[in-house]
Scaffold this active site. Structure first.
Site, PDB file in Angstrom:
ATOM      1  N   TYR A 142       0.861  -1.179   0.000  1.00 50.68           N
ATOM      2  CA  TYR A 142       0.000   0.000   0.000  1.00 50.68           C
ATOM      3  C   TYR A 142       0.900   1.233   0.000  1.00 50.68           C
ATOM      4  O   TYR A 142       1.486   1.591   1.022  1.00 50.68           O
ATOM      5  CB  TYR A 142      -0.908  -0.054   1.222  1.00 50.68           C
ATOM      6  CG  TYR A 142      -1.864   1.113   1.399  1.00 50.68           C
ATOM      7  CD1 TYR A 142      -2.058   2.080   0.424  1.00 50.68           C
ATOM      8  CD2 TYR A 142      -2.601   1.228   2.575  1.00 50.68           C
ATOM      9  CE1 TYR A 142      -2.938   3.134   0.606  1.00 50.68           C
ATOM     10  CE2 TYR A 142      -3.493   2.264   2.775  1.00 50.68           C
ATOM     11  CZ  TYR A 142      -3.655   3.219   1.787  1.00 50.68           C
ATOM     12  OH  TYR A 142      -4.524   4.265   1.993  1.00 50.68           O
ATOM     13  N   LYS A 172      -1.339  -1.171  -4.195  1.00 45.71           N
ATOM     14  CA  LYS A 172      -2.349  -0.113  -4.105  1.00 45.71           C
ATOM     15  C   LYS A 172      -1.569   1.196  -4.214  1.00 45.71           C
ATOM     16  O   LYS A 172      -0.897   1.607  -3.273  1.00 45.71           O
ATOM     17  CB  LYS A 172      -3.121  -0.180  -2.795  1.00 45.71           C
ATOM     18  CG  LYS A 172      -4.172   0.931  -2.635  1.00 45.71           C
ATOM     19  CD  LYS A 172      -4.845   0.844  -1.266  1.00 45.71           C
ATOM     20  CE  LYS A 172      -5.991   1.819  -1.126  1.00 45.71           C
ATOM     21  NZ  LYS A 172      -5.591   3.243  -1.136  1.00 45.71           N
ATOM     22  N   GLY A 198      -5.095   4.567  -6.640  1.00 45.29           N
ATOM     23  CA  GLY A 198      -5.775   5.039  -5.435  1.00 45.29           C
ATOM     24  C   GLY A 198      -6.082   6.520  -5.377  1.00 45.29           C
ATOM     25  O   GLY A 198      -6.426   7.032  -4.310  1.00 45.29           O
ATOM     26  N   ASP A 200      -8.725   8.734  -6.886  1.00 43.51           N
ATOM     27  CA  ASP A 200      -9.964   8.510  -7.629  1.00 43.51           C
ATOM     28  C   ASP A 200     -10.185   9.515  -8.757  1.00 43.51           C
ATOM     29  O   ASP A 200     -10.670   9.154  -9.834  1.00 43.51           O
ATOM     30  CB  ASP A 200     -11.162   8.558  -6.674  1.00 43.51           C
ATOM     31  CG  ASP A 200     -11.048   7.533  -5.554  1.00 43.51           C
ATOM     32  OD1 ASP A 200      -9.984   6.896  -5.410  1.00 43.51           O
ATOM     33  OD2 ASP A 200     -12.028   7.363  -4.806  1.00 43.51           O
ATOM     34  N   GLU A 201      -9.823  10.765  -8.499  1.00 43.45           N
ATOM     35  CA  GLU A 201     -10.075  11.822  -9.480  1.00 43.45           C
ATOM     36  C   GLU A 201      -9.129  11.754 -10.677  1.00 43.45           C
ATOM     37  O   GLU A 201      -9.309  12.470 -11.667  1.00 43.45           O
ATOM     38  CB  GLU A 201      -9.989  13.203  -8.827  1.00 43.45           C
ATOM     39  CG  GLU A 201      -8.666  13.560  -8.200  1.00 43.45           C
ATOM     40  CD  GLU A 201      -8.526  13.146  -6.746  1.00 43.45           C
ATOM     41  OE1 GLU A 201      -7.776  13.804  -6.008  1.00 43.45           O
ATOM     42  OE2 GLU A 201      -9.181  12.145  -6.333  1.00 43.45           O
ATOM     43  N   VAL A 215      -8.530   1.236  -6.064  1.00 44.85           N
ATOM     44  CA  VAL A 215      -9.028   1.175  -4.691  1.00 44.85           C
ATOM     45  C   VAL A 215      -9.296   2.608  -4.262  1.00 44.85           C
ATOM     46  O   VAL A 215      -8.396   3.449  -4.322  1.00 44.85           O
ATOM     47  CB  VAL A 215      -8.003   0.542  -3.729  1.00 44.85           C
ATOM     48  CG1 VAL A 215      -8.585   0.462  -2.311  1.00 44.85           C
ATOM     49  CG2 VAL A 215      -7.564  -0.824  -4.199  1.00 44.85           C
ATOM     50  N   SER A 217     -12.164   5.537  -1.958  1.00 42.22           N
ATOM     51  CA  SER A 217     -13.325   5.795  -1.101  1.00 42.22           C
ATOM     52  C   SER A 217     -14.567   6.163  -1.895  1.00 42.22           C
ATOM     53  O   SER A 217     -15.690   5.849  -1.492  1.00 42.22           O
ATOM     54  CB  SER A 217     -12.999   6.911  -0.101  1.00 42.22           C
ATOM     55  OG  SER A 217     -12.689   8.117  -0.786  1.00 42.22           O
TER      56      SER A 217
END
Length: 308
Positions: A142, A172, A198, A200-201, A215, A217
């Protein structure tokens, strides 16, 4: 869980539901699983990570959450990846053994961030000591240098990693350094590692250079929309994929300006899913009512390409 199925596509970085007095709330995990699968079309989860406040939980709480997700996810979820990283090596090893015992699909470990590894060899040694406690379980690193302060490039870490950690399966990758990610993918094509982005945007950018999953939120509450972006990218319909990415970015850009973190993610999940996620644990504090009102209004105002 689905044994043998490759980890790819979307993985929801789950929040940890809590009661109003700050205790973990296991009673809503079944509803949470059903919501992810039924409403968001997301069948992979990443537990006890940053979004899940994993490092603010004690060992027993982390074990209880892992057990409940494994239990409730049976025959529903494809993968349950359990983050077992901790500042204490023995604690992390204990969590790895526990994850293996309860049937986790994989384990992940963050770099230690108080006494930090100074180079690749030190980091690899730390990771190896944990992975070896679960010798049959796929292992993922991670990478989140913005929180750990560990800036060792993943490209460097992966060089020879399988010799040290035979169970190593992927990363990740929670960093905006797409050059590092691209070099990882380019140099490790034969290994068939999973590179799960990781940020997201910026997912569409990572997909373009070969990331095979993500991965994050936002896949808790925008999973269905992001899956439509993945489908558009695969067609390929890049114009449509960009529309979904831009709209996700529009929402995130708005809430980031208001102040957006784990507490606010819990608030968004509560009003989108209807499942009470509760407060975060100190030192984090609850999202304000003003944030909730503005974030909900913004999300409701977005017109998605699929008309929903």
């Amino acid at each position: 869980m689905t044994p043998g199925k490759k980890l790819q596509g979307l993985v929801a970085a789950t929040v940890t539901p809590m009661t109003p007095d700050g205790q973990i709330n296991l009673s809503v995990i079944r509803q949470y699983v059903d919501y992810l699968v039924g409403e968001q079309n997301v069948k992979n989860v990443f537990l006890n990570g940053t979004t899940g406040e994993g490092l603010s939980l004690n060992i027993q709480e982390r074990k209880q959450l892992a057990e409940e997700w494994i239990h409730q996810g049976k025959d529903k979820l494809d993968h349950v990846i359990i983050h077992v990283g901790a500042l204490s090596l023995p604690e992390s090893q204990e969590l790895a053994r526990h994850a293996a015992a309860i049937g986790a699909s994989g384990i992940a470990v963050i770099a230690p961030f108080f006494f930090r590894p100074a180079n690749k060899d030190e980091l690899t040694a730390f990771l190896q000591k944990i992975a070896s406690e679960a010798p049959e379980v796929p292992f993922y690193y991670y990478h989140i240098p913005s929180l750990t302060g560990v800036k060792i490039r993943v490209e460097e870490l992966l060089d020879g990693i399988k010799e040290q950690i035979p169970t190593f399966q992927g990363v990740k990758f929670s960093d905006t350094d797409l050059l590092d990610l691209a070099q990882c993918i380019n140099k490790n094509e034969r290994e068939q590692f999973a590179f799960l982005y990781g940020v997201d945007e910026q997912l569409l950018s990572a997909l373009a250079i070969g990331a095979n999953g993500a991965v994050g939120s936002t896949y808790n509450y925008l999973g269905r929309k992001t899956n439509l972006m993945l489908q558009a990218f695969a067609k390929p319909d890049l114009a449509l994929a960009r529309k979904y990415q831009f709209l996700t970015g529009e929402f995130l850009n708005f809430v980031i300006k208001l102040g957006f973190g784990v507490a606010q993610t819990k608030a968004v999940m509560t009003f989108v899913s209807g499942i009470p996620m509760g407060p975060p644990r100190l030192p984090l504090v609850d999202a304000s009512e003003e944030f909730i009102i503005k974030a909900k209004a913004k999300l409701d105002s977005i017109i998605w390409p699929d008309g929903d």
